[in-house]
Enzyme design. Structure first.
Site, PDB file in Angstrom:
ATOM      1  N   SER A 219      35.156 -95.248 -95.842  1.00 45.81           N
ATOM      2  CA  SER A 219      34.787 -96.327 -94.934  1.00 45.81           C
ATOM      3  C   SER A 219      34.975 -95.839 -93.482  1.00 45.81           C
ATOM      4  O   SER A 219      34.433 -94.804 -93.101  1.00 45.81           O
ATOM      5  CB  SER A 219      35.620 -97.575 -95.264  1.00 45.81           C
ATOM      6  OG  SER A 219      35.155 -98.692 -94.562  1.00 45.81           O
TER       7      SER A 219
ATOM      8  N   ARG B 120      38.909-112.006 -91.921  1.00 39.57           N
ATOM      9  CA  ARG B 120      39.143-111.178 -93.106  1.00 39.57           C
ATOM     10  C   ARG B 120      38.318-111.677 -94.295  1.00 39.57           C
ATOM     11  O   ARG B 120      37.768-110.887 -95.065  1.00 39.57           O
ATOM     12  CB  ARG B 120      40.635-111.200 -93.453  1.00 39.57           C
ATOM     13  CG  ARG B 120      40.988-110.440 -94.721  1.00 39.57           C
ATOM     14  CD  ARG B 120      40.719-108.952 -94.610  1.00 39.57           C
ATOM     15  NE  ARG B 120      41.241-108.217 -95.749  1.00 39.57           N
ATOM     16  CZ  ARG B 120      41.178-106.891 -95.882  1.00 39.57           C
ATOM     17  NH1 ARG B 120      40.610-106.161 -94.934  1.00 39.57           N
ATOM     18  NH2 ARG B 120      41.681-106.297 -96.936  1.00 39.57           N
TER      19      ARG B 120
ATOM     20  N   ASP C 112      26.225-101.144-101.758  1.00 42.06           N
ATOM     21  CA  ASP C 112      27.102-101.320-100.597  1.00 42.06           C
ATOM     22  C   ASP C 112      26.360-102.158 -99.557  1.00 42.06           C
ATOM     23  O   ASP C 112      25.320-101.758 -99.046  1.00 42.06           O
ATOM     24  CB  ASP C 112      27.447 -99.938-100.027  1.00 42.06           C
ATOM     25  CG  ASP C 112      28.515-100.000 -98.932  1.00 42.06           C
ATOM     26  OD1 ASP C 112      28.603-101.023 -98.223  1.00 42.06           O
ATOM     27  OD2 ASP C 112      29.266 -99.018 -98.792  1.00 42.06           O
TER      28      ASP C 112
ATOM     29  N   HIS D 206      31.031-101.840-101.316  1.00 41.12           N
ATOM     30  CA  HIS D 206      31.721-101.013-100.337  1.00 41.12           C
ATOM     31  C   HIS D 206      33.136-100.654-100.784  1.00 41.12           C
ATOM     32  O   HIS D 206      33.677 -99.624-100.376  1.00 41.12           O
ATOM     33  CB  HIS D 206      31.767-101.761 -98.999  1.00 41.12           C
ATOM     34  CG  HIS D 206      32.269-100.927 -97.872  1.00 41.12           C
ATOM     35  ND1 HIS D 206      31.521 -99.921 -97.309  1.00 41.12           N
ATOM     36  CD2 HIS D 206      33.448-100.929 -97.198  1.00 41.12           C
ATOM     37  CE1 HIS D 206      32.213 -99.346 -96.330  1.00 41.12           C
ATOM     38  NE2 HIS D 206      33.389 -99.936 -96.257  1.00 41.12           N
ATOM     39  N   ASP D 207      33.740-101.492-101.593  1.00 37.44           N
ATOM     40  CA  ASP D 207      35.116-101.242-102.048  1.00 37.44           C
ATOM     41  C   ASP D 207      35.198-100.300-103.245  1.00 37.44           C
ATOM     42  O   ASP D 207      36.279-100.138-103.825  1.00 37.44           O
ATOM     43  CB  ASP D 207      35.806-102.563-102.404  1.00 37.44           C
ATOM     44  CG  ASP D 207      36.510-103.179-101.195  1.00 37.44           C
ATOM     45  OD1 ASP D 207      36.509-102.551-100.117  1.00 37.44           O
ATOM     46  OD2 ASP D 207      37.061-104.291-101.334  1.00 37.44           O
TER      47      ASP D 207
END
Lengths: 354, 354
Positions: free
Chosen positions: B158, B219, B299, B329-330
């Site tokens: 990332s 978040r 992603d 993405h994770d």
């Protein structure tokens, strides 16, 4: 523009059990130039049994473009759309779907009576959970009041497509075909999460004196879900340092979107209509009328897989169109010719008596 | 756990022009059980010329897992990752990449000296725009202080991949191979817009007394971009009416994510590191070291097309892996075996002197 206010009698037709029309419909037939299709606006007082909030006295605000004796097409857009679908001689302000409605267009007021209303809750005065099925009942009550037995078509986009599906399920005898564009039988859990966070932005803003900040942020977040990365990549430059802050390429655009929306929408209306999208839960097998399902390949809110599932589970004559569009969920607003072709096909051969 | 504080001399090696190590490195070699790899934590005071904020005196906080005489692998994660990559006997708290680092894992502290640091700005005390290139210079200064001439590999995920690319461009003589997972030479304008709105959520929260609300919302918005609709569809139920509000399936999870993050992160740190991602702007042709590029098909922050462009434009020996993952993405945190295989391949044959 001058308005001529007419009073028309309360309709005699009995509505569905849940809906009761009370009082008089107030119909404003707008002054129309000779040779142009008539336009009328009006308000109808009804009593509806809402799914999550009990019996309520409500006002339905509609606009009708085209002679009332023509076949009626009901049109419904996203939660921010309203009864003013298209500009007319009498009401020349921009409509939300001018691309599709007007002389010579797919929804031609010389051939159809194009009917639309303001969503329940859009005035910000109804601060309760609103089910998409409530909206469908409200539309049925509106048709009662206007003495429209049956629709030639119900054309719904986004939230309007969800409501159209509810209408097709609960009031199947009142429409010949549904066109459901970018809206399905359920809300996808990821899209619901996205909207829940938009509502939290409104709530965060409401903790201050000026809640327009929260609503603007919510709208900006929504815009990101309506459009695609490919479009942003074409339109916007890389981030830069401005003063001691980083400013990204899309921020001017997002500022504009947020401010415009916060000026014209009540936070309560946004929250309740946003919630309503998330309450969509319908069994497609309960729908037996013909449906044209339109999905967009890169729609980040309504995945094509949900549209395919919907089309597979519907029980009537079903057509499925999958569009490629740079504009994702907003394709119904931006892909004029492609949408026009689909509407024209859907309306062809669906002539019914008004 | 007891700590043994050691004072080590300031390193004699001259750093790059922009970085000057000042004062003494404070090195805490953590008490280690016999037979387990050593762990050390320390702080280094440096002076760096930041791209957008001029010369600054800064403290670099690092952790090293594995004997310092082993080949050094620098590991960098997302903006919320820190120097504690993995649990060890001496520092048993969970690391952010325990799946990849530890005895018998791809990053084995018996074979590598695994080095990581806390991002510049992570302590919330540096309230200026931070360029990813600044982080790369800080890492070079840290290597100077620790007398590490050259890295066996820089492994970045990332934001860490972005910084790794900057490091490969500016300090090419100091690494044998870069592994860049889910991070590219630029930020995509749509992802940048998404982050800009997260920063606005923080700003909205800051207008109140308690800015943890804004940070929690930011978040939560970030989480939606890290994960995929397919995962949310598997995990979360449809929305329900709770009291007079609609609550969607993911809200309990998002509440947890927001609260946990707001407890451990400073709003200023989040804003400045989030901005930093958006400042990534690098010419891939400037990189001539071997690079393993890892992208994830779904992603939503780093499109595969950007990773493919990166791989095509790099000038050294380049490998490209495209993973399919429910976690978007994770994936670097969730796809243990797939990531492990890539790391092992990348590290094989890259033995260099420590």
């Amino acid at each position: 523009m001058s308005l001529q206010i007419l009073s028309v009698p309360s309709p005699p037709r009995s509505g569905p059990a849940a809906a009761r029309v009370v009082g008089n419909a107030l119909d404003a037939a707008c002054a129309t130039r000779v040779g142009t299709p008539p336009v009328a606006r009006g308000e109808i007082d009804v009593v509806l049994d809402l799914r999550h909030a009990g019996r309520r006295a409500l006002t339905l605000r509609y606009e009708r473009f085209g002679d009332a004796t023509l076949p009626t097409v009901f049109v419904a857009g996203g939660i921010s759309a309203d009864r003013h679908v298209a500009a007319s001689a009498a009401l020349p302000g921009r409509g939300w779907w001018d691309a599709q409605c007007g002389d010579g267009k797919a929804l031609d007021p010389r051939r159809h009576s194009v009917l639309a209303f303001d969503w329940l809750g859009a005035d910000g005065c109804l601060d309760v959970p609103l089910d998409p099925a409530d909206q469908a009942d409200a539309i049925a009550a509106l048709l009662d009041a206007l003495r429209v037995e049956r629709l030639q078509a119900f054309i719904g986009c986004s939230y309007g497509a969800m409501v159209g599906l509810q209408f097709a399920a609960a009031h199947s005898d009142r429409l010949a075909r549904l066109v459901a564009i970018s809206g399905c039988h359920r809300s996808h859990p990821h899209a619901s999460a996205w909207r829940a966070l938009q509502r939290r932005a409104v709530a965060l803003g409401a903790l201050q004196c000026d809640d327009s900040h929260g609503l603007a942020l919510a709208r900006q977040l929504a815009i990101l879900s309506y459009r695609t990365p490919a479009e942003f990549d074409r339109r916007f430059e890389a981030a830069t340092v401005v003063g001691d802050r980083v400013r990204v390429g899309a921020e001017d655009y997002l500022d504009h979107c947020g401010a415009t929306f916060a000026n014209r929408f009540a936070p309560t209306a946004f929250v309740r209509l946003s919630e309503s999208i998330d309450l969509q839960a319908l069994n497609p097998e309960s729908i037996r009328v013909p449906v044209t399902v339109v999905a967009v390949a890169d729609d980040r809110l309504v995945p094509v897989s949900d549209a395919v599932e919907l089309a597979e589970r519907l029980r009537g004559d079903t057509r499925l169109h999958i569009l490629q569009s740079l504009y994702g969920h907003d394709a119904f607003l931006k892909e004029g010719p492609a949408i026009s072709a689909i509407l024209s096909e859907a309306l062809a051969g669906q002539e019914v008596a008004a």
